[in-house]
Every structure is written in structure tokens, then in C-alpha cells.
Design an enzyme around this catalytic site. Structure first.
Site, PDB file in Angstrom:
ATOM      1  N   ASP A 751       0.920  -1.051  -0.087  1.00  0.00           N
ATOM      2  CA  ASP A 751       0.147  -0.001  -0.078  1.00  0.00           C
ATOM      3  C   ASP A 751       1.082   1.105  -0.138  1.00  0.00           C
ATOM      4  OD1 ASP A 751      -2.137   1.790   0.029  1.00  0.00           O
ATOM      5  OD2 ASP A 751      -3.100   0.865   1.755  1.00  0.00           O
TER       6      ASP A 751
HETATM    7  C1  BGC Z   1      -5.003   3.356   0.428  1.00  0.00           C
HETATM    8  C2  BGC Z   1      -4.993   2.658  -0.975  1.00  0.00           C
HETATM    9  C3  BGC Z   1      -4.999   3.351  -2.321  1.00  0.00           C
HETATM   10  C4  BGC Z   1      -3.492   3.945  -2.022  1.00  0.00           C
HETATM   11  C5  BGC Z   1      -3.322   4.859  -3.321  1.00  0.00           C
HETATM   12  C6  BGC Z   1      -3.818   4.381   0.219  1.00  0.00           C
HETATM   13  O1  BGC Z   1      -3.935   5.215   0.953  1.00  0.00           O
HETATM   14  O2  BGC Z   1      -5.063   2.657   1.546  1.00  0.00           O
HETATM   15  O3  BGC Z   1      -6.477   1.714  -0.904  1.00  0.00           O
HETATM   16  O4  BGC Z   1      -4.996   2.350  -3.390  1.00  0.00           O
HETATM   17  O5  BGC Z   1      -3.561   4.990  -1.078  1.00  0.00           O
HETATM   18  O6  BGC Z   1      -4.270   5.894  -3.442  1.00  0.00           O
END
Ligand code: BGC
Length: 807
Positions: A751
Site C-alpha cells: 500500500d
Molecule cells: C489506500 C489504498 C490506495 C492507495 C493509493 C492508500 O492510502 O489505502 O487503498 O489504493 O492509497 O491511493
């Protein structure tokens, strides 16, 4: 189109017929509306108040009729051209219903001014309706529609009514948490005082009261479940950009509700076993409820059944259905149940047949019921019958024995009778006379110990008591062979651009004498040969995020033009293709994932995935960061709206359809967040303490189904810690289970901006570090002998293989 043409040149090439754009096209918005209608759940409809007859006059109460929440906040947000609230939806159906405008004008003004003062949808205060307006409204009509809305988002959780102020100790101040505390005195699960007052006033003045719930997850339903002065309730969820119109059409009988709850609605927030310790600590969550999540708790644990207002799988229709089990048999390890369903009402509609298994309690203890199969009928005309054939394997009824009560670290079918229930909700079922008997214990699959808890002291058993768990030596998630990067050094940094040496335009743009990635794509050179020519620095570079191009804002991967490796862009999901507002591109906002789950309809979820992926492709992005499939363990998780259900089977089956739809367009789906990211507070440093059994049977199961059925290109590991090990540094999770046991060979990304150390992620089989990698730290780790070039190559290979899949 040439290979990687969209990624390399970001051309303006619409995908629609006659050169039209598909992004936010009429067809997609229509699909968004239809999907929304398919997943809205009719909870109550006394005296057939719904559907509203032609010519009905209505008064729309609640600022929610204007203040529409299309979805939650964070990466699940979408930049849209417009949002249709319930008022606008009703107005669009003028001729069928007449709205009392003066009241709506009052709310319109009020919400507008709250927005002007900085409020966002759903985080507004319920105003008091002036007495004279109330009188006028009740003179206009006897029918009131109350809309209640709720908003939540990424990075914060919903407040629990059990928590004293000093209990939630947050490591940072989020203005939304503060705002939420100000608006919702008892937490937003419950109505506020002003909402309750509004509801009471409406009930006093109107003989017909309909409620529309514009929410993203579980909320209080006790205020209407047994209240005869509220005849009808539509759980309309956060329905995307067309959600208000979708709800209005259903209320007016343009379509017939066929959604079924994907979660249990308990009487009180306090009735969910996860509530009492959810906010106990910002550093950990103890999953003491074990496998007894959602209906597995309410249907099994003594005394819990009466705590339910609306059971899992429940949903009414304007029509009625009769179902008959025609046959049930087992052949070659597959149980097949044939069910005929007849529409016995007067309107066309759909019904969902659900099969649950009740395994013998044995030594392990089992949920009283577990969903093993479901199928929705087609649209059945009045009087029409459809024969459904539902199947599940005998093995799918097995339980995981983590303590060795039968056979350690194995899925086992304990001896005894396996009862089969067929029906239309977890409660409304018929027990079949066909029983599957297992004469003696069978080991279905021998696995090995993984993700063992170290500091989870006890877990719930089927009789509601707790058994102590063996304690292991705790692991320090911050252990690092050299000075660990600090959280704030990791947070929010964009990838660095690499310097590209100047080359003469009319010469080959590639490194002299190298094998290009095009040769790999053409099958002339293997990925291994290709990688072998790269320096350590170059490989280290490949293992991290790359700068944005075009309209992307979540960065790319690849990006080695001197070798012909394109920079492949990613974008969020799940509620639609998320493009930052400043780019000026509006996309389709689909209904939230909880609503999609309530469709119980794989075809419509596939269609949403397919259409969403077309928008991704048209905007020259190749990897879509969706679906998000964490389990609705607690109503308090701020991101539940992005997730499907409390049940892993429903989650897995529907999200697999989503992945198939997405990947039918050669766009990579990214299943997230793997795993046990069921709380947002301090999500990058919170330890999910869970038993191995609960991990496997509940929290990993949805991912397992998706991986095995739909083979997603990509999985996103989660931020959180699992039993002391960060998910992205967890080799048992990413290599042993995901790849070893499940046989998956795709790419794992972190993530965005984990607090994990890059070299440990590489070691664990987490191939890509997003938003940026740390090549210099990787090389330092390599120099210290902490990782090898081979370790880096393994990850690089999987990144390159993903890029090869892109058109
Ligand atoms: C989230 C993800 C997301 C990523 C990119 C993170 O903060 O947990 O679900 O895809 O950011 O935006």
C-alpha cells in the site's frame, strides 16, 4: 495499437463507438444507476406503502434528501460531473410524484450554506424545520420520505458509543474525526438528537412515513424496525453519482428492489462482539471474536440471535416468491441442490437463493451456519418460474484446525452430520432432509503453521466462552539491521525521476547493445536474460514507484526507457477511476462496494468492473487499484463502504466477478488490502492480533477465492501489522500462503507509503514499493548481505511480467 502505446504516449484515443469517450458516458452512468438499484435493500414495507402510486404527493424530510453521499472519502472517492440526490431524483420523476418544493427549498438553502462554510457531504448538521413549513407540508400530503445520510472515509474510524473521550488516543489530529464527534453525540451509528427530533416530528404529522438510508455501512435500525408509524425503509447505501435517482425510481416502482443485506444489522452497536475492544488501543486490535464474525456470531452464540434486527441475506421485494427444493445430492465431492423459484406476486422481480451449511460442532466448534452457495434469479415475470442449480464442494465445509485438536495445521471435516439450509436469508431457511454425513474425521488439506498469534490471549468458542491461546515470543515489527527509516521520512514522498542521458534522436533510444524489453515481449529474450544485463542499481530502481504521467496521481511502475520498459500508471478504485480534480477529467462514480455486494449478482458486478476498466484504459492507465475486499468485522471501520461484506464467501465470489470484468479489458485488477486491515486508526502501526484459524477461514478466505477463481494480476499488501509482523514484510503471508498454498504468480505491491523497510519487503516477496521505492537503502542492505541480487531479481521479474501483460 502497438504494445504499450497508451502507456508510452498517453494518446487521446477514445474507446467508444464513433470516436466517443466511454469515460462517464451515458451508458456508464446508466449502468451505475442500474447497479445501484440492484443492490438497494428494501428492509420494511408495511401496508404496501411502496411503491408510490402515480400522482403521489411527497414531502422530503431530512437534509439527507439534498446532502447526498455518493461514496466515502479517500482513495474511494471519485471526481464527477454531478451527483443526483434524492430530491433531484424525485424531481426527475415529476409526473409520477409531486414534491413539496417549499420544504426542499428550505433544505437546499441550509445545505448550501453548510457547504459554503466548509462542510462536506454527510458531515452536516440536521436543521430544525420551521413549524409553519411543517404545517404546510402536512397540508400538502400525508406521505413523508425521510433521508438519513452518513459519511466515513479512509484513515479514520467511526466513534463508538462505548468509548469515553479519553479512550481514543489518536496519534494525529484528523479534522474529520473532530467534526464527527461534534455532530454525532453518540457516534454516527446512532441518530443524532436533532435527527431523532426530526423523525419524531415527521411521525406525528404524517400517516405514511418512508425512510431512505444513504449510508455506507451498518447503522442503527432500532428506531424503525418495530415502529408502526414508519411503514417502509429502503437501505439505499451510498449509491454513486446516480444514487438519488436510483432510489427515487425504486420508490416509485420503476424497478423492484432485489438487494439482500451483506451484513447483519444488530439492535445496537454494542451487540457486535467486535465493538467492546475496537478502540481499546491505537496499537493493536484483538480479534477475540475469532471466526464468529457477523452472522456467524449472531446465529451461533447462545443469546445472540435476539440481538438482530435484520439478518444477513435479508431483503424484501414488491413481489413475493416461493421456492421449492427439487433435489439435493452429492456426486464426486460436489453437492448439488436444485431449487425452483416462482414469482407469486404481481410485479416482476428477482429473488436470491442462499445455501448455508451447519457443520457438526465436533472438537473445533463451528458456526451454526456458513454461506456456501447463492444464486440470483433472472427477472421473473409474475407467475414465472426458474430452476436454479446451486453447487458447492464437500471440502468447502471443512474447518481449519490451528491447535491440533484433530490434526494440526490442516483443514478437516469432522465426523458427523452436515446440515444444509436453503432459503432467502440466513434466518429464512428450510433445513433439507438431505444431510451429508462424514463417518469419520477427514483431513482435507494438510498445511503448515503460518501467521501464528503471539499476543492474542484468548478467543471465542461456539458456546460463547473463551479458550486461552498459547503465547509465543513477540516479534518487533520495527526490527531493522540498520537505522530504520522513520515514519515521517516514509510518508507521502513522490518517486524520484531518474536522469536519462541525452541521446541523438535519430539513433536507437536504447542502451547500446542491450536487449530491449520489446524483445522480451516478442518472446526473443527471456525475462531472466533481460534482467541479467541490468546493474544492481537499475534493478533496485525497478522495485519502487515511478513518477506520474498523464492524469495519474498514484504513480507508476517500470519506467526504464533506455531498456524500453514503459512507465505503467496506476489509479484508484474502488468506487470508480479516481482522477484528481485538477486534471479536469470526470469519471463515473459507481455505487460503493457494500451496495455492490448487496446485489448478490455476479453479472452486474462483472459489468461494473468491465465498464470501470474501460475508463481506466481510455485514460491511459493500466493498473486499477480495486477491488478492496477486507471483511466488515466491525461497523466502526471507517472504510467499510469500500469493502463488500462480513462474509468471506460472498465477498470472494462477487469480487472475483469484479476482477474478471476488469481484466476482460486487459487492465490489471489489484485486490487490496492483504490482509486484516479492518481498522483505520493508526493503520500503519496497528497490530491485528488474530488466530490462525480466523485468519484463514474469515480474513484470508475472500482473497483466496478471488485468487483461485479470477487470477488477479496484482495484490496490494496492507499497511497493518499481523501478529507482530508488518503485512508487507510478511513472507508467510505473501510467499507461503499466497503463492505457495494458493498457487498464485502475480505481483504484490505495498500500500502507499508503508512504515516497513524496503529490503524486508523484498525479502518477503513484496515486489513493488509504492508510492516510491528506496533503491539506495536496498543497495545498502545488499552490501550488508541482508538481501541478495537474486532476491531483488525475483521481485523485479514479477514486476516485469506484470508489465508484459499490459496491452
Ligand atoms: C489506500 C489504498 C490506495 C492507495 C493509493 C492508500 O492510502 O489505502 O487503498 O489504493 O492509497 O491511493
Amino acid at each position: 495499437m502497438n504494445k504499450w502505446q497508451r502507456s508510452r504516449f498517453q494518446p487521446n484515443l477514445p474507446l467508444g463507438e464513433n470516436g466517443e469517450r466511454v469515460t462517464a458516458s451515458k451508458a456508464h452512468r446508466e449502468l451505475s444507476k442500474n447497479a445501484a438499484k440492484e443492490g438497494m435493500v428494501l428492509l420494511k414495507n408495511k401496508q404496501n406503502v411502496l411503491p408510490l402510486k402515480k400522482g403521489t404527493k411527497v414531502a422530503l424530510f431530512g437534509k439527507g434528501s439534498i446532502d447526498y453521499v455518493k461514496g466515502g472519502g479517500g482513495s474511494g472517492d471519485v471526481t464527477v460531473e454531478y451527483i443526483i440526490n434524492l430530491y433531484e431524483g424525485m424531481k426527475a420523476l415529476k409526473g409520477h410524484v409531486n414534491v413539496f418544493e417549499e420544504l426542499s427549498d428550505f433544505y437546499l438553502e441550509n445545505v448550501k450554506s453548510q457547504y459554503e462554510q466548509g462542510a462536506i457531504p454527510g458531515m452536516t448538521v440536521e436543521p430544525v424545520v420551521p413549524e409553519d413549513l411543517l404545517k404546510k407540508a402536512s397540508a400538502f400530503t400525508d406521505t413523508a420520505i425521510i433521508t438519513i445520510c452518513r459519511f466515513s472515509g479512509e484513515g479514520w474510524d467511526r466513534k463508538s458509543s462505548l468509548d469515553t473521550k479519553d479512550k481514543i488516543v489518536l496519534p494525529y489530529e484528523d479534522p474529520l474525526i473532530k467534526r464527527s464527534e461534534e455532530i454525532f453525540e453518540r457516534g454516527d451509528f446512532y441518530l443524532t438528537k436533532t435527527e431523532t427530533a426530526m423523525v419524531n416530528t415527521v411521525k406525528e404529522h404524517f400517516s405514511k412515513v418512508i425512510v431512505v438510508m444513504n449510508v455506507g455501512g451498518m447503522v442503527d435500525t432500532s428506531w424503525f424496525v418495530d415502529d408502526d408509524s414508519i411503514q417502509s425503509v429502503l437501505m439505499a447505501w451510498q449509491g454513486g453519482m446516480e444514487g438519488g435517482l436510483a432510489a427515487a425510481e425504486l420508490l416509485c416502482g420503476m424497478g423492484n428492489p432485489s438487494g439482500k443485506l451483506s451484513d447483519t444489522f444488530a439492535k445496537r452497536l454494542e451487540d457486535y462482539p467486535s465493538t467492546y475492544n475496537f478502540h481499546d488501543s491505537v496499537d493493536y486490535v484483538e480479534y477475540t471474536d475469532d471466526i464468529y464474525v457477523g452472522y456467524r456470531y449472531f446465529e451461533t452464540i447462545p443469546g445472540a440471535a435476539e440481538k438482530v434486527n435484520y439478518p444477513f441475506g435479508f431483503g424484501l421485494s414488491y413481489s413475493s416468491f416461493q421456492w421449492n427444493v427439487v433435489s439435493a445430492e452429492e456426486q464426486n465431492g460436489v453437492i448439488q441442490v436444485k431449487v425452483s423459484v416462482t414469482n407469486t406476486g404481481s410485479l416482476e422481480g428477482k429473488e436470491v437463493i442462499q445455501i448455508y451449511v451447519g457443520a457438526p460442532q465436533g472438537l473445533l466448534g463451528k458456526p451454526a451456519k456458513s454461506l456456501v452457495a447463492f444464486q440470483k434469479t433472472r427477472q421473473l415475470k409474475a407467475g414465472e418460474t426458474q430452476m436454479l442449480s446451486l453447487e458447492f464442494t464437500v471440502d468447502s465445509m471443512a474447518s481449519y484446525d490451528d491447535l491440533g485438536k484433530i490434526q494440526k495445521s490442516a483443514y478437516v471435516l469432522e465426523a458427523g452430520d452436515y446440515l444444509i439450509y436453503v432459503g432467502t436469508s440466513v434466518r429464512n431457511v428450510e433445513k433439507l432432509s438431505f444431510v451429508y454425513n462424514v463417518p469419520q474425521n477427514i483431513v482435507v488439506k494438510q498445511l503448515s503453521e503460518k501467521l501464528v498469534p503471539t499476543s492474542l490471549k484468548e478467543r471465542m468458542l461456539a458456546d460463547g466462552s473463551f479458550e486461552p491461546l498459547p503465547q509465543r515470543e513477540a516479534h518487533n515489527p520495527n526490527e531493522c539491521a540498520f537505522e530504520k527509516i522513520t515514519d515521517w521520512q516514509a510518508e507521502g514522498y513522490t518517486p524520484e525521476g531518474r536522469i536519462r542521458k541525452s541521446y541523438q534522436l535519430w539513433r536507437e533510444p536504447f542502451k547500446k547493445g542491450c536487449h530491449t524489453f520489446y524483445e522480451v515481449a516478442e518472446g526473443k529474450v527471456t525475462v531472466e536474460e533481460f534482467l541479467a544485463q541490468m546493474t544492481d542499481e537499475e534493478v533496485a530502481h525497478l522495485l519502487g514507484g515511478q513518477p506520474n504521467t498523464g492524469v495519474a496521481n498514484t504513480f507508476g511502475l517500470g519506467n526504464m526507457p533506455e531498456y524500453g520498459v514503459p512507465n505503467i500508471m496506476t489509479a484508484d478504485g474502488p468506487a470508480g477511476l479516481r482522477i484528481a480534480p485538477e486534471c479536469g477529467v470526470k469519471t463515473t462514480a459507481w455505487p460503493c462496494a457494500t451496495l455492490l455486494a448487496c446485489t448478490w449478482n455476479r453479472d452486474i458486478v462483472y459489468a461494473v468492473g468491465e465498464a470501470g476498466a474501460k475508463e481506466v484504459k481510455e485514460n491511459n492507465i493500466a493498473i486499477w487499484l480495486t477491488p478492496a475486499v477486507n471483511i466488515h468485522r466491525s461497523p466502526l471501520c471507517g472504510r467499510n463502504f469500500e469493502y463488500y461484506s462480513e462474509d468471506p464467501f460472498l465477498t470472494g465470489k462477487l469480487a472475483a466477478a469484479m476482477v474478471e470484468g476488469i481484466q476482460s479489458q486487459h487492465i490489471g485488477a489489484t485486490v487490496k488490502h492483504f490482509a486484516l486491515n479492518n481498522k483505520e486508526t493508526n493503520r500503519k502501526n496497528s497490530d491485528s492480533r488474530v488466530s490462525e484459524r480466523a485468519a484463514r477461514e474469515i480474513y484470508l478466505k475472500g482473497f483466496e477465492i478471488i485468487v483461485k477463481e479470477a487470477n488477479p494480476w496484482c495484490i496490494m499488501s496492507s499497511y497493518n501489522i499481523i501478529n507482530g509482523h508488518r503485512a508487507s514484510e510478511n513472507r508467510e503471508l505473501l510467499e507461503d500462503i499466497l503463492r505457495g498454498e494458493w498457487g498464485w504468480n502475480g505481483m504484490v505491491t505495498t500500500d502507499w507509503w508503508t512504515y516497513a523497510e524496503h529490503y524486508k519487503e523484498v525479502k518477503a516477496g513484496n515486489d513493488l514499493k509504492m508510492g516510491r521505492g528506496y533503491p539506495e537503502r536496498l543497495l545498502e542492505a545488499k552490501a550488508l548481505g541482508l538481501i541478495t541480487r537474486e532476491d531483488m531479481d525475483v521481485c523485479a521479474k514479477r514486476i516485469l511480467e506484470l508489465i508484459l501483460k499490459v496491452d
